[in-house]
Motif scaffolding. Structure first.
Motif, mmCIF file in Angstrom:
data_model
loop_
_atom_site.group_PDB
_atom_site.id
_atom_site.type_symbol
_atom_site.label_atom_id
_atom_site.label_comp_id
_atom_site.label_asym_id
_atom_site.label_seq_id
_atom_site.Cartn_x
_atom_site.Cartn_y
_atom_site.Cartn_z
ATOM 1 N N UNK A 166 0.602 -0.829 -0.188
ATOM 2 C CA UNK A 166 -0.209 0.142 0.237
ATOM 3 C C UNK A 166 0.723 1.045 0.479
ATOM 4 N N UNK A 167 1.890 0.994 0.822
ATOM 5 C CA UNK A 167 2.966 2.567 0.598
ATOM 6 C C UNK A 167 3.795 2.559 -0.888
ATOM 7 N N UNK A 168 3.980 1.746 -1.718
ATOM 8 C CA UNK A 168 4.215 1.767 -2.501
ATOM 9 C C UNK A 168 3.511 2.668 -3.722
ATOM 10 N N UNK A 169 1.838 2.159 -3.795
ATOM 11 C CA UNK A 169 0.338 2.715 -4.026
ATOM 12 C C UNK A 169 0.736 4.136 -3.709
ATOM 13 N N UNK A 170 0.896 4.419 -2.891
ATOM 14 C CA UNK A 170 0.842 6.149 -2.342
ATOM 15 C C UNK A 170 2.145 6.728 -2.775
ATOM 16 N N UNK A 171 2.862 5.758 -3.008
ATOM 17 C CA UNK A 171 4.046 6.532 -3.370
ATOM 18 C C UNK A 171 3.680 6.903 -4.960
ATOM 19 N N UNK A 172 3.233 6.294 -5.952
ATOM 20 C CA UNK A 172 3.336 5.775 -6.965
ATOM 21 C C UNK A 172 2.294 7.598 -7.434
ATOM 22 N N UNK A 173 0.921 7.026 -6.108
ATOM 23 C CA UNK A 173 -0.145 8.520 -6.693
ATOM 24 C C UNK A 173 0.578 9.957 -5.950
ATOM 25 N N UNK A 174 1.551 9.805 -5.331
ATOM 26 C CA UNK A 174 1.778 11.117 -5.209
ATOM 27 C C UNK A 174 2.751 11.342 -6.548
ATOM 28 N N UNK A 175 3.271 10.411 -7.097
ATOM 29 C CA UNK A 175 4.309 11.357 -7.721
ATOM 30 C C UNK A 175 3.668 11.559 -9.581
ATOM 31 N N UNK A 176 2.684 10.638 -9.350
ATOM 32 C CA UNK A 176 1.263 10.833 -9.991
ATOM 33 C C UNK A 176 0.710 12.677 -9.670
#
Length: 179
Positions: free
Chosen positions: A118-128
């Motif tokens: 879930x942290x990885x998905x949050x990191x990708x969301x933050x990047x976008x």
């Protein structure tokens, strides 16, 4: 500082977990394929679960770096995310997203593997979100969340359909969101 044995374990586990699934790969197989002894394994990881977490962290970092590089090559705009995804979906070894796969296998939201995924998905969301903000979109946070639904949906669809078409369809939807 990581040792070579630790690196081999993480690399081997990442490949096996991604291609076969976390539950399908036991410690004995990891040791045999990596060439690392049992004592060395336990010197680096208290359990297979700890190795899963390390593998997911490694995957997430590498995946984000690759996405950033691929988006930059394509001009750095938010829609370039989908072009980068399309290319990765067309790779013969593509089996979805290791984080999504891990969340499915570790359905307990409180498990360490689920949290790291879930942290990885949050990191990708933050990047976008950063891409959208730099491109001047006022509602960048909300748009980033919507883009992630499209990203994850495209990933799952690519597993089912094979190829990059799902990313191209997601890009068309994302372009409508951007106006």
């Amino acid at each position: 500082m990581p040792t070579r044995a630790r690196d081999r374990l993480v690399e081997t586990a990442g490949e096996l977990f991604y291609s076969e699934g976390v539950r399908a790969v036991g410690i004995e197989r990891l040791l045999a394929v990596s060439g690392v002894g049992r004592a060395s394994f336990y010197r680096h990881f208290a359990s297979k679960d700890d190795l899963v977490v390390a593998t997911l962290r490694d995957y997430g970092e590498r995946w984000c770096r690759r996405l950033e590089q691929q988006v930059a090559v394509r001009g750095g705009g938010p829609l370039a995310v989908f072009d980068a995804l399309a290319d990765s979906f067309e790779q013969p070894a593509f089996r979805g997203c290791a984080s999504i796969n891990a969340m499915v296998e570790a359905a307990d939201r409180d498990s360490a593997a689920h949290r790291v995924a879930a942290e990885h998905k949050r990191a990708v969301t933050d990047y976008i979100d950063g891409l959208l903000e730099r491109a001047g979109y006022e509602q960048h946070g909300e748009l980033a969340e919507q883009f992630m639904i499209l990203v994850d949906g495209a990933i799952i669809t690519a597993v089912r359909e094979r190829g990059g078409e799902s990313a191209r369809r997601a890009k068309a939807v994302a372009s409508v969101l951007l106006g």
